[in-house]
Design a protein around this motif. Sequence first.
Motif, PDB file in Angstrom:
ATOM      1  N   SER A 244       0.979  -0.919   0.091  1.00 15.63           N
ATOM      2  CA  SER A 244      -0.065  -0.020  -0.095  1.00 15.63           C
ATOM      3  C   SER A 244       1.105   1.336  -0.129  1.00 15.63           C
ATOM      4  O   SER A 244       1.509   1.617   0.910  1.00 15.63           O
ATOM      5  CB  SER A 244      -0.932   0.025   1.252  1.00 15.63           C
ATOM      6  N   ARG A 246       1.823   5.601  -0.298  1.00 11.99           N
ATOM      7  CA  ARG A 246       1.257   6.846   0.189  1.00 11.99           C
ATOM      8  C   ARG A 246       2.342   7.911  -0.260  1.00 11.99           C
ATOM      9  O   ARG A 246       3.542   7.896  -0.166  1.00 11.99           O
ATOM     10  CB  ARG A 246       1.364   6.829   1.725  1.00 11.99           C
ATOM     11  N   SER A 266      -5.389   1.501   1.504  1.00  9.91           N
ATOM     12  CA  SER A 266      -5.308   0.921   2.915  1.00  9.91           C
ATOM     13  C   SER A 266      -5.553  -0.564   2.538  1.00  9.91           C
ATOM     14  O   SER A 266      -6.193  -1.066   1.648  1.00  9.91           O
ATOM     15  CB  SER A 266      -5.933   1.441   3.693  1.00  9.91           C
ATOM     16  N   ARG A 268      -7.114  -3.994   5.100  1.00 16.93           N
ATOM     17  CA  ARG A 268      -7.394  -4.336   6.536  1.00 16.93           C
ATOM     18  C   ARG A 268      -7.972  -6.052   6.252  1.00 16.93           C
ATOM     19  O   ARG A 268      -9.165  -6.122   5.858  1.00 16.93           O
ATOM     20  CB  ARG A 268      -8.429  -3.541   7.155  1.00 16.93           C
TER      21      ARG A 268
END
Length: 476
Positions: A244, A246, A266, A268
């Motif tokens: 991921s 950024r 993101s 999860r």
Amino acid sequence: MRTVAPVISWQIGDRTNLKLSAEYINISGSNGQMGLPARGTILPNPNGKIPLSRNLSEPFDKDDVELFRIGYDLEHKFSNNWQLRSVFEAAWLEQDRVIVFPLGLEEDNRTLQRGLTRNPIDARNITLDNYFVGKFATGRIQHQLVAGFNYTRTEQESFERADARLDLAPIDIFNPVYNQPLGEPSGDPFEGEANSNAYGFYLQDQISLADNFKLLLGGRFDIANQRIVNNYPTDGSAQQEVFSPRVGLVYQPIPAISLYATYGQSFRPIINVFEDGTISEPERGTLYEVGVKADISDRISATLAFYDQTRTNIRTEDPNDPLRTIQVGEQNSQGIEFNIAGEILPGWNIVAGYAYTDARISKDNSFPVGNRINGVPEHSFNVWTTYQVQEGSLQGLGFGLGLFYQGDRQGNLANTFQLPSYLRTDAAIFYEHQQFRAALNFRNLFNINYYESAFNINRIFPGAPFEVQGTVSWRF
């Protein structure tokens, strides 16, 4: 409910601080509230209105919960530019839930069909997060580096007894009679255990290319695996590996104004709850955001942000079974957020915010694309202001007043009904002197009727009526 939560902070040396914490929570016999039908609350019912204080559950609907948690938070500075932080927590949960749930309102608009389930859970969870923060320079370029690793392990045992799912006698929502007899078991009992391990490696560098221009580059690599053993025809196991990224930019045309833009993804993993013997897909997200932060004065600042966020594999209640969940394909939220906070005058503080949110289903096989996401208002705002006397015999005495507005919200993903908007008023009176603080907080000051959330058309949850909470604290 009984709660004990001790915290000990130890300044080991000039560069090292250790905080130890623990928490014990015991909830025994807390009766549940399964909500109220929409017809008779937010929708018309020919039989009249249902009192919002009514409980359509049973006296044996309860939660027996025992939770114990311990942890530490360690900070150590190697120098003025480099430091280490380590955070650890271990938790144990034993929960025995007896839940009454609605199955549907009959055509007479007063007879509510119900069911009952019992689902004991024994769960353990461990989390560890270690990271370094360092400042250094390469030539004239300044860097602030964050590098770390975290680990999470979850173990869960769950089972439904042979009599765990029972039909329950219906109840008259306008003239309820409790302690109704139990019916025959329905559905197949199950038992199982699951464990998961999640490893995360992350690296981020905030690069100051100039005094007024910063670049943020970062990434995170996750490895998550799960294993399920249960009494379904097959067990389940899966492993996911995801990177991921950024990226962010901050530019200050003048010292009081900061323009920023950010992009990030993101990941999860979702812990399985033994619903069908398969592993749930992980939740994924992508966020684009641009905004401006302005220091209106040396005491007041404001932020205006525009964002676009997409999330996939969101869990929601199965419309065909209130005790199970399904995953919605993709949801997209676009909106504007404005926040302002600071001290207007000595002792007079304010925090306020407004949000416009357009949240919809963008891809799915169960619900129409374009439907609004349930529970998310298009418009919302809040303002909380306090004033504290600065001098004289009343010094330390303060007052607070707040307004909280939520616009209309969809009650379910099918968009078949709406929760109405509301404006709630809260207030507070407090007194502070050195380490002592006492406060009275007043929630829903004018005792308005409003609705906070909904699971489905038969489970609407009203907001709490007027209540007063008192607190007394002493800082050591």
